[in-house]
Design a protein around this motif. Structure first.
Motif: not given
Length: 121
Positions: A74-93
């Motif tokens: 309905a909102e034309n939106t996609v989400y990415l819930q990111m948990n337990s983040l690690k330093p190696e997740d650092t990036a441009v998404y």
């Protein structure tokens, strides 16, 4: 279709963030929305994708069990819930649109601008 990603920021390791990707224009049931990321000095890599018409999802092994992709039609939106983040997740998404459920970057034909995620140790 145009895509606008948001929600990035700075978070400590073990923390959480939720990214959003808002789509303007018509999203068809056959479309797939995906997330990719690119760390400094590395190539862009697939993170997750979801079918627009169903709940079918795919994830990269590196985020499976920690990240969850979801959508609000309905909102034309996609989400990415990111948990337990690690330093190696650092990036441009980046969020992107494809015509089929795939992790192949070349199959995505519409891209949004990136949002920076930085995970400190």
């Amino acid at each position: 279709v145009q895509l606008q990603a948001s929600g990035g920021g700075l978070v400590q390791a073990g923390g959480s963030l939720r990214l959003s990707c808002s789509a303007s224009g018509r999203i068809y049931s056959s479309h797939v929305m995906g997330w990719f990321r690119q760390a400094p000095g590395k190539e862009r890599e697939f993170v997750a994708a979801i079918r627009w018409s169903r709940q079918s999802t795919i994830y990269s092994d590196s985020v499976k069990g920690r990240f969850t992709i979801s959508k609000d039609n309905a909102e034309n939106t996609v989400y990415l819930q990111m948990n337990s983040l690690k330093p190696e997740d650092t990036a441009v998404y980046f969020c992107a649109k494809a015509n089929g459920l795939t992790s192949g970057e070349r199959e995505y034909n519409v891209w949004g601008q990136g949002t920076q995620v930085t995970v400190s140790s």
